[in-house]
Design a protein around this motif. Structure first.
Motif, PDB file in Angstrom:
ATOM      1  N   ALA A  73       0.815  -1.212   0.000  1.00  0.00           N
ATOM      2  CA  ALA A  73       0.000   0.000   0.000  1.00  0.00           C
ATOM      3  C   ALA A  73       0.848   1.261   0.000  1.00  0.00           C
ATOM      4  CB  ALA A  73      -0.926  -0.004   1.213  1.00  0.00           C
ATOM      5  N   GLY A  74       2.043   1.172   0.568  1.00  0.00           N
ATOM      6  CA  GLY A  74       2.891   2.355   0.670  1.00  0.00           C
ATOM      7  C   GLY A  74       3.739   2.636  -0.540  1.00  0.00           C
ATOM      8  N   ALA A  75       3.736   1.731  -1.501  1.00  0.00           N
ATOM      9  CA  ALA A  75       4.622   1.889  -2.656  1.00  0.00           C
ATOM     10  C   ALA A  75       4.368   3.186  -3.399  1.00  0.00           C
ATOM     11  CB  ALA A  75       4.464   0.691  -3.587  1.00  0.00           C
ATOM     12  N   ASP A  76       3.107   3.610  -3.463  1.00  0.00           N
ATOM     13  CA  ASP A  76       2.771   4.834  -4.183  1.00  0.00           C
ATOM     14  C   ASP A  76       2.798   6.079  -3.296  1.00  0.00           C
ATOM     15  OD1 ASP A  76       2.378   3.374  -6.517  1.00  0.00           O
ATOM     16  OD2 ASP A  76       0.254   3.029  -6.061  1.00  0.00           O
ATOM     17  N   HIS A  77       3.182   5.918  -2.054  1.00  0.00           N
ATOM     18  CA  HIS A  77       3.148   7.045  -1.113  1.00  0.00           C
ATOM     19  C   HIS A  77       4.524   7.364  -0.526  1.00  0.00           C
ATOM     20  CE1 HIS A  77      -1.239   7.210  -1.159  1.00  0.00           C
ATOM     21  NE2 HIS A  77      -1.253   5.883  -1.018  1.00  0.00           N
ATOM     22  N   GLY A  78       5.567   6.827  -1.104  1.00  0.00           N
ATOM     23  CA  GLY A  78       6.912   7.145  -0.624  1.00  0.00           C
ATOM     24  C   GLY A  78       7.304   6.436   0.651  1.00  0.00           C
ATOM     25  N   LEU A  79       6.641   5.312   0.984  1.00  0.00           N
ATOM     26  CA  LEU A  79       6.960   4.584   2.213  1.00  0.00           C
ATOM     27  C   LEU A  79       8.387   4.053   2.164  1.00  0.00           C
ATOM     28  CD1 LEU A  79       5.909   3.405   4.934  1.00  0.00           C
ATOM     29  CD2 LEU A  79       5.299   1.331   3.649  1.00  0.00           C
ATOM     30  N   ARG A  80       9.102   4.214   3.273  1.00  0.00           N
ATOM     31  CA  ARG A  80      10.481   3.758   3.371  1.00  0.00           C
ATOM     32  C   ARG A  80      10.653   2.982   4.674  1.00  0.00           C
ATOM     33  NH1 ARG A  80      15.467   5.180   1.326  1.00  0.00           N
ATOM     34  NH2 ARG A  80      14.604   6.882   0.056  1.00  0.00           N
ATOM     35  N   ASN A  81      11.492   1.947   4.661  1.00  0.00           N
ATOM     36  CA  ASN A  81      11.887   1.300   5.905  1.00  0.00           C
ATOM     37  C   ASN A  81      12.774   2.255   6.704  1.00  0.00           C
ATOM     38  OD1 ASN A  81      10.727  -1.342   5.711  1.00  0.00           O
ATOM     39  ND2 ASN A  81      12.233  -1.839   4.134  1.00  0.00           N
ATOM     40  N   ALA A  82      12.657   2.204   8.025  1.00  0.00           N
ATOM     41  CA  ALA A  82      13.482   3.062   8.873  1.00  0.00           C
ATOM     42  C   ALA A  82      13.831   2.320  10.156  1.00  0.00           C
ATOM     43  CB  ALA A  82      12.762   4.375   9.178  1.00  0.00           C
ATOM     44  N   GLY A  83      14.910   2.779  10.805  1.00  0.00           N
ATOM     45  CA  GLY A  83      15.418   2.082  11.974  1.00  0.00           C
ATOM     46  C   GLY A  83      15.507   2.956  13.220  1.00  0.00           C
ATOM     47  N   TYR A  84      16.101   2.375  14.247  1.00  0.00           N
ATOM     48  CA  TYR A  84      16.116   3.012  15.558  1.00  0.00           C
ATOM     49  C   TYR A  84      16.968   4.276  15.607  1.00  0.00           C
ATOM     50  CZ  TYR A  84      13.278  -0.239  18.178  1.00  0.00           C
ATOM     51  OH  TYR A  84      12.206  -0.939  18.675  1.00  0.00           O
TER      52      TYR A  84
END
Length: 810
Positions: A650-661
């Motif tokens: 769902a996030g592919a078209d909204h700029g979703l990125r993995n992020a860490g601590y």
């Protein structure tokens, strides 16, 4: 000697820690019986090297070590026994540019904590320590109040001081068994019979783990061989300072005109893997010259006279070491009224006076004199139950004793241990993992072509730019964090609301489906826990806290459920995964995954609800620790991969990125959100920390710490947490000194960088014994001392980053 049939407090172990604890308990007027299985000092105290240094990376541990020195300064006059204590100062060398940066940062830390650490040129260092060659020395630090002592003499002086105040110390009297009645300590069994007690204190060094385990108490330490060499006299001045040469892994002190030289080799040797032999009193291990040769080769260029000095003895004595290199103090979470003082990592003499004082106060008052979280026994968790894992991690800590202490450095041993169901998926996406309480947690994500590993430095590290990408994604679009490692508890029962209402400073009498951010306070108003509660049913709360605080917070909550109330606390950490979705596009992404209404009108901030995502039941909490729109999604672990995949699609078209601590850390600094264990803790009250709004003083509800908070609110505070910013080229990592109008007024509790602001950020308390107000803080002109150099800083009491702010208050 005939033993008494009872004593209010029994101490097991007659080394420096046990005798110091007995000394301080007796001075407090307590009835004390100390038992040693052989003679005083016969364990590891008698063969300790005896260097006494003060500086640590934590202010309160430094204060504790400073107390040791104050005690040793007066002990001989008080007891009439010589202690061998010499305040001859301590030198620390730097032999390369990075070590010199570390030493300069240590000097600033010392200044923050009120110690006079002086930076010296190589020649000035040699003037103090003429035996050394300085060909490779870049600089040195000198702490005049460090020194050295005779371990056995110090211990015997403490023992006499304890006896003079009424303590009974009995040698050759082993504690054969710990007696428990109804789940509580009742006494110990000895060759002369049973002796009852109200409180038991285990100060048995490397024997502590085995004895404590007999009653289900875990003390994570293991013995490691530690060697040092004593030379024949060769004219060494008696006033020579102690010397630490970390780049050569070695330390030195004068002894009877000769030198003691020892060190911490990278390949330490564990001892007694199958159990400590019995008896083992006043015994040493066979000298291992082959193993020690690596340290000799490092020492010879530093002290050329070693080449011709006669070798008197190579001491090989086992010492108890711990997985993180810090000692262990406090009341065992598994057993009320059983206290531990052990695992001193070969600096028990430096710690002995202060540790005994702190442990005595803990035993009598139920709390230490100040926050001692770095050494609190409750910092350990599930992996520390496995002695093989503990040994593996401990040997790494031993080998790193003198290596560079890099900012954000991670352990490498015993990994991976605890893994989220998404571990492999995230690793394939470029995750670079850190570890907390055994959990593998994504710290940051490397893009294709980037080196997916930490490269440590005192400058901006290789993960600085990748973390910046993740940080900006949260501010501008959305990011997904795997926070499965959160500690999660359920408090359930007909009296759950009443119980939690007493323990929590904020109101918990909220409707089902409300999220409550709260502190839990001690009797002085200090913050013992900082966590989130969700009311999931009239008789049930779901509690979420930090990964590293699992044991501590569970212990605090369970111990403080008032007697007579029907409420049970259960740890459900391993049952639930957590995915946190944060950023201005978070609602767009979540609404594409669920039929449930997640609009602001139907799902406002501070609420929790069960929603469905791809057939999975999810407890969604609308809260934030990064200052943007978002949800924590708590779900059974077996659904983690399915929910993760749905969110990513769902996030592919909204700029979703993995992020860490590490992005969480930079984001929370921009918002001024506090972190327990660094910015807030038992030494800080809500009003001092700017969290007074989360305290229910406006109600008539009683809670633990209420009287202290009320009194402070009427009388004012003497310190206040503020946020500081500096130019982006300034590297802040915490413990930098704060100056207000040119006068030292505190230090940074945490530091980092704000990628949205383009500024370095630190948080710390502005202190003034005559009182601190908001105007006092804001009207000052500030500088920060960073690696001994002062830089200009701006101060604020408000969040630094405000657009699209999600208010923590709800």
């Amino acid at each position: 000697m005939t033993l008494p049939s009872s004593s209010k407090i029994i101490i097991v172990g007659g080394g420096i820690i046990g005798c110091s604890t007995a000394y301080h308990l007796a001075r407090m007027g307590q009835e004390v019986l100390l038992l040693d299985k052989a003679q005083l000092t016969s364990g590891s105290t008698w063969h300790a090297a005896g260097l006494v240094g003060q500086l640590r990376s934590n202010a309160n541990i430094t204060q504790l070590l400073g107390y040791s020195i104050d005690l040793y300064n007066r002990l001989e006059a008080e007891t009439g026994l010589a202690t061998g204590w010499k305040m001859n100062g301590g030198l620390r060398l730097a032999c390369n540019a990075e070590r010199w940066t570390e030493v300069k940062r240590q000097a600033t830390t010392a200044h923050s904590f009120g110690l006079d650490m002086q930076l010296l040129t190589p020649q000035e260092a040699q003037d103090l320590w003429p035996l050394m060659d300085i060909g490779d020395v870049v600089g040195a630090a000198f702490l005049p109040t460090d020194g050295q002592a005779s371990p056995s003499d110090i211990t015997q002086a403490l023992a006499r001081g304890a006896r003079d105040k009424g303590a009974v110390l009995v040698e050759n009297m082993p504690a054969q068994e710990i007696l428990v009645d109804g789940g509580r300590i009742s006494g110990v069994r000895t060759p002369q019979g049973d002796v009852s007690c109200e409180r038991l204190v285990l100060c048995c060094g490397q024997w502590t783990r085995e004895l404590a385990a007999t009653v289900g108490v875990n003390v994570p330490l293991v013995p490691v061989e530690h060697q040092y060499m004593i030379t024949e006299p060769f004219g060494v001045p008696s006033d020579l300072p102690t010397l630490r040469d970390p780049d050569r892994l070695t330390y030195y002190k004068e002894e009877v005109g000769g030198l003691v030289m020892g060190g911490y080799e990278p390949n330490g040797i564990p001892w007694a893997v199958g159990g400590i032999p019995d008896p083992f009193d006043f015994q040493l291990l066979e000298s291992n010259f082959d193993h020690f040769e690596q340290l000799v080769e490092l020492a010879l260029p530093r002290v050329p006279k070693f080449e011709t000095a006669g070798i008197k003895q190579l001491i090989n004595g086992p010492e108890s070491f711990t997985p993180d290199g810090n000692f262990i103090l406090g009341e065992a979470p598994e057993m009320a009224n059983l206290f531990v003082g052990a695992g001193f990592n070969a600096f028990g003499i430096a710690s002995g006076g202060g540790a005994g004082m702190a442990l005595a106060e803990w035993v009598v008052n139920g709390a230490p004199p100040y926050d001692l979280w770095p050494v609190d026994i409750r910092r350990f968790g599930r992996p520390h139950q496995d002695t093989d894992w503990v040994r593996t991690r401990t040997l790494e800590a031993y080998g790193k004793h003198y290596t560079m202490a890099w900012p954000s450095e991670e352990h490498e041993s015993g990994r991976p241990c605890r893994r989220s169901p998404l571990y492999d998926t995230l690793k394939s996406a470029g995750a670079v993992f850190g570890e907390k309480l055994g959990w593998e947690r994504p710290n940051w994500y490397a893009a294709p072509g980037e080196d997916a590993r930490d490269i440590y430095t005192f400058e901006r590290p290789n993960w600085h730019d990748p973390v910046g990408r993740e940080h900006r994604a949260v501010r501008e679009a959305a990011a997904l964090f795997d926070q499965t490692s959160f500690a999660k508890f359920v408090l359930k029962g007909p009296d759950a609301e009443a119980a939690l209402g007493w323990i929590a400073a904020n109101r918990v009498d909220r409707p089902v489906g409300r999220v409550i951010y709260t502190q839990m306070l001690n009797d002085l108003g200090g913050i013992e826990c900082d966590l989130t509660c969700v009311r999931t049913a009239p008789d049930e709360y779901y509690i979420v806290t930090g990964t590293g605080f699992a044991t501590h917070d569970f212990d605090w909550i369970s111990r403080n459920i008032p007697d007579g109330l029907n409420a049970q606390l259960v740890d459900v950490t391993s049952a639930n995964a957590v995915l946190s979705l944060f950023g201005p596009r978070a609602r767009d992404i979540l609404s594409a995954c669920t039929r449930d209404d997640v609009s602001n009108a139907d799902f406002p901030f501070g609420h929790a609800r069960r929603i469905g995502i791809a057939g999975c039941p999810v407890l969604a909490l609308r809260i934030t620790y990064v200052g943007e729109l978002g949800w924590e999604l708590h779900l059974p672990v077996e659904y983690a991969c399915t929910v993760h995949d749905a969110l990513q699609a769902a996030g592919a078209d909204h700029g979703l990125r993995n992020a860490g601590y590490r992005a969480i850390e930079t984001l929370r600094l921009e918002k001024g959100y506090r972190a327990w264990g660094t910015d807030i803790g038992p030494d800080h009250t809500p009003d001092e920390a700017g969290l007074g709004w989360a305290v229910k003083l406006g109600t008539n509800q009683d809670f633990r710490g209420r009287a202290a908070v009320q009194a402070q609110r009427e009388g004012g505070v003497t310190k206040m947490l503020a946020t500081f910013t500096a130019d982006p080229g300034v590297i802040l990592s915490g413990r930098e000194t704060i100056y207000r109008n040119g006068t030292r007024c505190g230090w940074l509790s945490s530091g980092g960088y704000g990628h949205a602001l383009g500024r370095s950020i630190g948080m710390g308390y502005v202190r003034n014994p005559d009182g601190v107000t908001r105007d006092y803080v804001l009207e000052g002109a500030y500088e920060l001392e960073v690696a001994t150099e002062r830089v200009r800083a701006e101060v604020t009491l408000a969040p630094l980053y405000d657009p699209r702010m999600e208010r923590v208050k709800g």
